[in-house]
Motif scaffolding. Structure first.
Motif, PDB file in Angstrom:
ATOM      1  N   LEU B 214       0.829  -1.205   0.000  1.00 19.38           N
ATOM      2  CA  LEU B 214       0.000   0.000   0.000  1.00 19.38           C
ATOM      3  C   LEU B 214       0.862   1.252   0.000  1.00 19.38           C
ATOM      4  N   SER B 215       1.940   1.234   0.750  1.00 16.14           N
ATOM      5  CA  SER B 215       2.739   2.464   0.791  1.00 16.14           C
ATOM      6  C   SER B 215       3.510   2.651  -0.510  1.00 16.14           C
ATOM      7  N   LEU B 216       3.768   1.572  -1.236  1.00 19.51           N
ATOM      8  CA  LEU B 216       4.391   1.736  -2.549  1.00 19.51           C
ATOM      9  C   LEU B 216       3.365   2.202  -3.578  1.00 19.51           C
ATOM     10  N   LYS B 217       2.130   1.750  -3.378  1.00 17.17           N
ATOM     11  CA  LYS B 217       1.082   2.129  -4.319  1.00 17.17           C
ATOM     12  C   LYS B 217       0.651   3.571  -4.080  1.00 17.17           C
ATOM     13  N   TYR B 218       0.665   3.992  -2.832  1.00 20.31           N
ATOM     14  CA  TYR B 218       0.252   5.356  -2.489  1.00 20.31           C
ATOM     15  C   TYR B 218       1.383   6.051  -1.728  1.00 20.31           C
ATOM     16  N   PRO B 219       2.403   6.465  -2.449  1.00 13.99           N
ATOM     17  CA  PRO B 219       3.543   7.074  -1.752  1.00 13.99           C
ATOM     18  C   PRO B 219       3.163   8.344  -0.982  1.00 13.99           C
ATOM     19  N   TYR B 220       2.095   9.031  -1.449  1.00 16.61           N
ATOM     20  CA  TYR B 220       1.701  10.270  -0.767  1.00 16.61           C
ATOM     21  C   TYR B 220       1.160   9.990   0.627  1.00 16.61           C
ATOM     22  N   HIS B 221       0.584   8.802   0.796  1.00 19.71           N
ATOM     23  CA  HIS B 221      -0.091   8.513   2.065  1.00 19.71           C
ATOM     24  C   HIS B 221       0.723   7.586   2.946  1.00 19.71           C
ATOM     25  N   MET B 222       2.019   7.536   2.655  1.00 20.29           N
ATOM     26  CA  MET B 222       2.874   6.618   3.391  1.00 20.29           C
ATOM     27  C   MET B 222       2.725   6.800   4.901  1.00 20.29           C
ATOM     28  N   SER B 223       2.595   8.057   5.344  1.00 24.92           N
ATOM     29  CA  SER B 223       2.537   8.301   6.786  1.00 24.92           C
ATOM     30  C   SER B 223       1.237   7.784   7.392  1.00 24.92           C
ATOM     31  N   ASN B 224       0.202   7.682   6.571  1.00 24.63           N
ATOM     32  CA  ASN B 224      -1.073   7.195   7.102  1.00 24.63           C
ATOM     33  C   ASN B 224      -1.107   5.682   7.214  1.00 24.63           C
ATOM     34  N   ILE B 225      -0.262   5.038   6.407  1.00 22.96           N
ATOM     35  CA  ILE B 225      -0.307   3.574   6.396  1.00 22.96           C
ATOM     36  C   ILE B 225       0.652   3.073   7.464  1.00 22.96           C
ATOM     37  N   THR B 226       0.166   2.976   8.664  1.00 24.77           N
ATOM     38  CA  THR B 226       0.998   2.529   9.774  1.00 24.77           C
ATOM     39  C   THR B 226       0.836   1.028   9.940  1.00 24.77           C
ATOM     40  N   TRP B 227       1.690   0.475  10.776  1.00 24.93           N
ATOM     41  CA  TRP B 227       1.628  -0.948  11.046  1.00 24.93           C
ATOM     42  C   TRP B 227       0.260  -1.310  11.629  1.00 24.93           C
ATOM     43  N   LYS B 261     -15.690  -6.535  -5.316  1.00 28.14           N
ATOM     44  CA  LYS B 261     -14.820  -7.095  -4.280  1.00 28.14           C
ATOM     45  C   LYS B 261     -13.807  -6.078  -3.768  1.00 28.14           C
ATOM     46  N   THR B 262     -13.670  -4.975  -4.481  1.00 26.33           N
ATOM     47  CA  THR B 262     -12.693  -3.974  -4.063  1.00 26.33           C
ATOM     48  C   THR B 262     -13.248  -3.171  -2.892  1.00 26.33           C
ATOM     49  N   ARG B 263     -12.415  -2.986  -1.899  1.00 29.06           N
ATOM     50  CA  ARG B 263     -12.816  -2.172  -0.748  1.00 29.06           C
ATOM     51  C   ARG B 263     -12.032  -0.863  -0.780  1.00 29.06           C
ATOM     52  N   TYR B 264     -12.660   0.170  -0.284  1.00 26.69           N
ATOM     53  CA  TYR B 264     -11.985   1.473  -0.282  1.00 26.69           C
ATOM     54  C   TYR B 264     -11.846   1.983   1.133  1.00 26.69           C
ATOM     55  N   TRP B 265     -10.723   2.596   1.348  1.00 23.85           N
ATOM     56  CA  TRP B 265     -10.469   3.225   2.645  1.00 23.85           C
ATOM     57  C   TRP B 265     -10.291   4.710   2.364  1.00 23.85           C
ATOM     58  N   GLN B 266     -11.247   5.479   2.839  1.00 25.07           N
ATOM     59  CA  GLN B 266     -11.202   6.924   2.588  1.00 25.07           C
ATOM     60  C   GLN B 266     -10.435   7.607   3.707  1.00 25.07           C
ATOM     61  N   LEU B 267      -9.363   8.248   3.320  1.00 30.91           N
ATOM     62  CA  LEU B 267      -8.584   8.998   4.309  1.00 30.91           C
ATOM     63  C   LEU B 267      -9.272  10.334   4.540  1.00 30.91           C
ATOM     64  N   PRO B 268      -9.110  10.883   5.712  1.00 31.74           N
ATOM     65  CA  PRO B 268      -9.731  12.190   5.944  1.00 31.74           C
ATOM     66  C   PRO B 268      -9.206  13.214   4.948  1.00 31.74           C
ATOM     67  N   TRP B 269     -10.163  13.921   4.346  1.00 27.65           N
ATOM     68  CA  TRP B 269      -9.756  14.899   3.335  1.00 27.65           C
ATOM     69  C   TRP B 269     -10.625  16.139   3.469  1.00 27.65           C
ATOM     70  N   VAL B 270      -9.998  17.270   3.484  1.00 24.49           N
ATOM     71  CA  VAL B 270     -10.712  18.539   3.583  1.00 24.49           C
ATOM     72  C   VAL B 270     -10.522  19.269   2.262  1.00 24.49           C
ATOM     73  N   PRO B 271     -11.621  19.704   1.616  1.00 28.72           N
ATOM     74  CA  PRO B 271     -11.451  20.431   0.362  1.00 28.72           C
ATOM     75  C   PRO B 271     -10.620  21.686   0.591  1.00 28.72           C
ATOM     76  N   PRO B 272      -9.685  21.933  -0.293  1.00 23.62           N
ATOM     77  CA  PRO B 272      -8.821  23.099  -0.082  1.00 23.62           C
ATOM     78  C   PRO B 272      -9.618  24.400  -0.157  1.00 23.62           C
ATOM     79  N   GLN B 273      -9.315  25.313   0.728  1.00 20.91           N
ATOM     80  CA  GLN B 273     -10.012  26.602   0.761  1.00 20.91           C
ATOM     81  C   GLN B 273      -9.414  27.508  -0.311  1.00 20.91           C
ATOM     82  N   GLU B 274     -10.233  27.769  -1.343  1.00 22.72           N
ATOM     83  CA  GLU B 274      -9.741  28.668  -2.398  1.00 22.72           C
ATOM     84  C   GLU B 274     -10.045  30.093  -1.987  1.00 22.72           C
ATOM     85  N   GLU B 275      -9.027  30.733  -1.504  1.00 27.55           N
ATOM     86  CA  GLU B 275      -9.230  32.043  -0.910  1.00 27.55           C
ATOM     87  C   GLU B 275      -8.830  33.102  -1.929  1.00 27.55           C
TER      88      GLU B 275
END
Lengths: 124, 719
Positions: B214-227, B261-275
């Motif tokens: 998973l951390s190789l597939k989603y390098p951006y979320h490496m910190s979220n994929i803990t043991w 059969k595919t399961r999804y894990w949604q990480l917390p995501w906040v829409p960016p504030q376009e200021e």
């Protein structure tokens, strides 16, 4: 220490009434770091299993032999059965699309994929 | 295992008589402790220790297990300490950590004074004797327990299930733990150690594989994929495919079933504030920009005035010098010239002219002088028209100089003329194009497009040849020699170089006898392959022209060089979709390592083969024949934490069937509770009447030591 930490009892007390020898006596401060524990490999070496009778079961000879079946090759990226291997990176791949991705991969990731199946280049 | 309730300290320790044994299941993943004869362990926690530093006092503290309030961890500095386990593979080796774990276990159980209960403790199969000795040493010398018995967890689990009637007297236990899996045959209720086998693969490898994938597939979320998270995902979503290959096919074909059969894990995501930048911000920015440019303008002006004054001074000096020369006679004049470092009067005049010109330029006046000079070429260089015979040597020298100056000026003029001609040609071409376009816009556009395509390919082809074909496979890094082909010219060059290097000293050296020999160097030189540069430049210019035209006329046109290759993701704002982690193939790919350890580089038999190997090893014993094996085959029990995967039992049954004789009976069952059965079996065992005969007492320890412990083997069929 904070009250809530104390009340949660999460920290192991340094002295325990039921012990004959306390931790601090056994591993005096400052010296504990130098204490070395033999790893399994060293333990097994020290056991000298070669001198034992081969009929007696021991930790080493109960290990399973290698599999009788030829190991199947799977794509390192997708996990599907892989008919091809990239000679440059040694990664196995399933289709041209995956091949493109492999060629885009930085070397660090290539090595990490290889490490997964214990095929990475290890410099010693 | 996470999300277990925090163990509260037990208060009824004093209620138990000294005869009641304490039962400890010292598993690789979980430590369980409780009282013999009870149905469940009192305390269970992850078998790990962390020793962080307290932030305020700076002292190192010990935290055992992992189900503590994460909010309280903020008081500790965990940067230099992570979870540590006492186990290497399935053998305890780090007895300092083991002691912390035991401390915590006994303390949670409510021990207040010397432990005077016998201990029933589990260990791995064929535990190396030094590990057992150290464990005994720890229990006897540090805790002062009266006696201890060591047994194998998988065997206790089998015995417990035998008692429940799930498996029989003769059978096989397949136990898959954290780091290892075992197959242990039982005959008449006793484990046969000579026939058991171990593969070093278990739940740890499954979780680790999932985490890494998973951390190789989603390098951006490496910190979220803990043991811990990977462990949780594994327990919740992983399953064993009934047929791995066909399951892979389903996913490879991207069928609807795979989608389901595919399961999804949604990480917390906040829409960016376009200021939108505020008025004030904009004004501030504009003011800053204005200030910057003002400063630059001032600097430029100061520089210019400085230059002008410098030039004026120089001009003044030169004019003064000329005047001085006019006033004095010739002899004195040469002296003055020599003093100032000039050769002749003309030189001073030309210098003065130059200075005037640059002064004009600096002042921003138009440079008309040049044109005037050009017009009067002949007048300016009078000597060039005079034949050599009529001139003095001095004048000859002067003539040479004038010829040189004249040719350069003429060259400049010619270039100017050419430029002008080109411009008119271009204009004419543009006009023609325009006419064509007006005549038939569609056709014109089509032509333009095809021309563009043709040119683009030509230019690209050239580029490719030059860059050694790197472009062709989309790999910009990496040099020659990593499987890249050289162009024909480069190959020829390499051939020449190698022949030059190896021919030396071979036969007579006749190199240089003929003039053509020297041609070789020209061929060898690195830049002999750019003879067609000129054509390329023309093509590129034409391409640029066509591109700009197309851009003007065709709104749908995008220059090819701007198009990113399709596989390169474009940067765009991240959406919730990017924070979604899909578990597709991984759901059954990770637990598959139990059956195919080669997937993670372990060259050992998988769970199914282990059963066959174990039965095979049994054949070495004289009293075993096929009928016994058949009896064993109908009582195969799977236990251990890694046997919890759905689909494991049918898969195992199908695979073991392949190695059994045709139509021979086979039955694979799962333990009633694969995780807790080992402790329960041990608790019932320790409660049975014959237990006291199986223990190894402190007296034995001091009398027999290691040899006694080596002989210590309990009999499992007590109940």
């Amino acid at each position: 220490m904070e009250a809530e930490v104390v009340s949660s009892e999460m920290v192991l007390p340094p002295t325990l009434p039921f012990k004959r020898v306390q931790m601090s006596e056994k591993y005096p401060k400052g010296q504990s770091r130098g204490r070395h524990w033999k790893h399994l490999k060293q333990i097994l070496q020290a056991e000298n299993y070669i001198s034992y009778s081969p009929d007696e079961p021991n930790y080493v000879n109960i290990e399973s032999p290698p599999s009788m079946y030829p190991s199947k090759k799977y794509c390192d990226i997708t996990g599907f059965e892989a008919p091809y291997a990239d000679p440059r990176t040694n990664l196995r791949y399933v289709s041209p699309d995956v091949f493109k991705r492999i060629r885009m991969l930085p070397n660090e990731y290539v090595q990490r994929y290889l490490t997964l199946r214990n095929a990475a280049v290890v410099l010693k | 295992m996470p999300s277990m309730a925090r163990p509260a300290r037990q208060s009824d320790y004093a209620r138990f008589s000294p005869e009641t044994p304490i039962v400890v299941d010292n598993g690789g993943s979980t430590f369980r402790i409780g009282w013999a004869g009870e149905s469940d362990p009192r305390v269970a926690f992850r078998n790990v220790v962390q020793r962080p530093r307290h932030r305020v006092t700076g002292e190192t503290v010990t935290i055992v297990g992992d189900h503590h309030d994460p909010a309280l961890m903020k008081y500790f500095d965990c940067t230099r300490s992570s979870w540590r386990s006492a186990f290497d593979n399935n053998v305890v080796y780090q007895f300092e950590i083991m002691e912390y774990v035991l401390d915590y276990g006994f303390e949670r159980l409510g021990a207040t004074e010397q432990l005077d209960h016998p201990i029933m403790m589990t260990e791995c199969i064929c535990n190396p004797i030094s590990s057992r000795v150290k464990m005994a040493e720890l229990l006897f010398e540090t805790y002062g327990v009266p006696s201890v018995a060591f047994g194998v967890d998988a065997a206790f689990s089998y015995k417990y299930n035998q008692r429940l009637g799930i498996c029989r007297e003769d059978g096989l236990a397949i136990c898959s733990g954290l780091a290892t899996s075992h197959a242990i045959p039982f005959i008449k209720g006793e484990p046969v150690w000579d026939a058991c086998c171990r593969t070093n693969i278990g739940g740890y490898h499954v979780t680790d594989y999932l985490k890494q994938l998973l951390s190789l597939k989603y390098p951006y979320h490496m910190s979220n994929i803990t043991w811990e998270k990977a462990e949780e995902l594994k327990m919740e979503h992983c399953y064993i495919a009934s047929d791995y290959m066909s399951e892979l096919q389903i996913f490879q074909k991207e069928t609807k079933e795979a989608e389901e059969k595919t399961r999804y894990w949604q990480l917390p995501w906040v829409p960016p504030q376009e200021e939108a930048p505020s008025e004030e911000d904009l004004a501030r920015k504009a003011a800053f920009k204005e200030k910057q440019s003002q400063r630059l303008r001032e600097m430029a002006a100061a520089k210019r005035s400085l230059k002008i004054s410098e030039l004026e001074n120089e001009l003044c000096g030169l004019e003064g010098l000329l005047q001085q020369l006019d006033e004095v006679d010739e002899a004195e004049g040469t002296a003055v010239l020599a003093r100032m470092g000039y050769l002749s009067r003309q030189e001073i005049e030309s210098a003065a002219l130059k200075v005037t010109q640059s002064l004009r330029k600096a002042k921003g006046e138009s440079n008309e002088a040049e044109d005037k000079v050009d017009a009067s070429l002949a007048e300016k260089y009078p000597l060039t028209l005079v034949p050599d015979e009529m001139l003095t040597p001095d004048q000859l020298k002067e003539k040479k100089k004038q010829i040189f100056l004249k040719t350069t000026t003429e060259g400049r003029l010619r270039a100017k003329q050419k430029r002008f001609e080109e411009e008119t040609f271009k204009e004419r071409q543009n006009q023609q194009d325009e006419e064509k376009r007006l005549e038939n816009p569609e056709l014109y556009l089509e032509e333009l497009r095809s021309r563009y395509k043709e040119l683009f390919e030509k230019v690209e082809q050239r580029k490719r040849q030059k860059t050694n074909g790197h472009h062709s496979n989309g790999h910009s890094s990496g040099g020659v020699g990593r499987g890249e082909r050289l162009s024909a010219a480069q190959r020829e060059r390499m051939r020449l170089l190698t022949t030059a290097a190896f021919d030396r000293g071979k036969g007579e050296d006749t190199f240089g006898a003929r003039d053509e020999d020297w041609q070789v160097y020209k061929l060898m030189s690195k830049d002999n392959d750019d003879d067609d540069d000129k054509g390329q430049e023309e093509d590129e210019a034409e391409l640029a022209r066509v591109t700009s035209k197309l851009q003007e006329l065709d709104p749908t046109f995008v220059p090819k060089s701007d198009q990113l290759p399709e596989h390169l993701p474009r940067s765009r704002p991240l959406t919730a979709e990017d924070y979604k982690i899909a578990l597709g193939v991984e759901r059954f790919r990770c637990p598959e390592v139990l059956f195919q350890p080669s997937m993670v580089g372990v060259d050992q038999a998988g769970l199914d083969e282990m059963a066959a190997i174990s039965l095979n090893r049994l054949s070495a014993r004289a009293d075993i024949d096929e009928s016994v094996k058949d009896r064993i085959a109908i009582s195969i029990l799977v236990t251990g934490g890694s046997s919890l995967f759905p689909g494991l039992v049918p898969r195992l049954e199908a695979l073991i069937r392949q190695s059994r004789p045709y139509l021979s009976p086979l039955k694979v069952v799962r333990a009633s509770d694969p995780v807790l059965d080992a402790w329960r079996g041990a608790a019932i065992y320790a409660d049975s009447r014959g237990f006291s005969l199986q223990t190894f007492s402190m007296q034995d320890y001091y009398e027999q030591g290691e040899a006694g412990l080596r002989r210590h083997n309990i009999v499992y069929s007590l109940y």
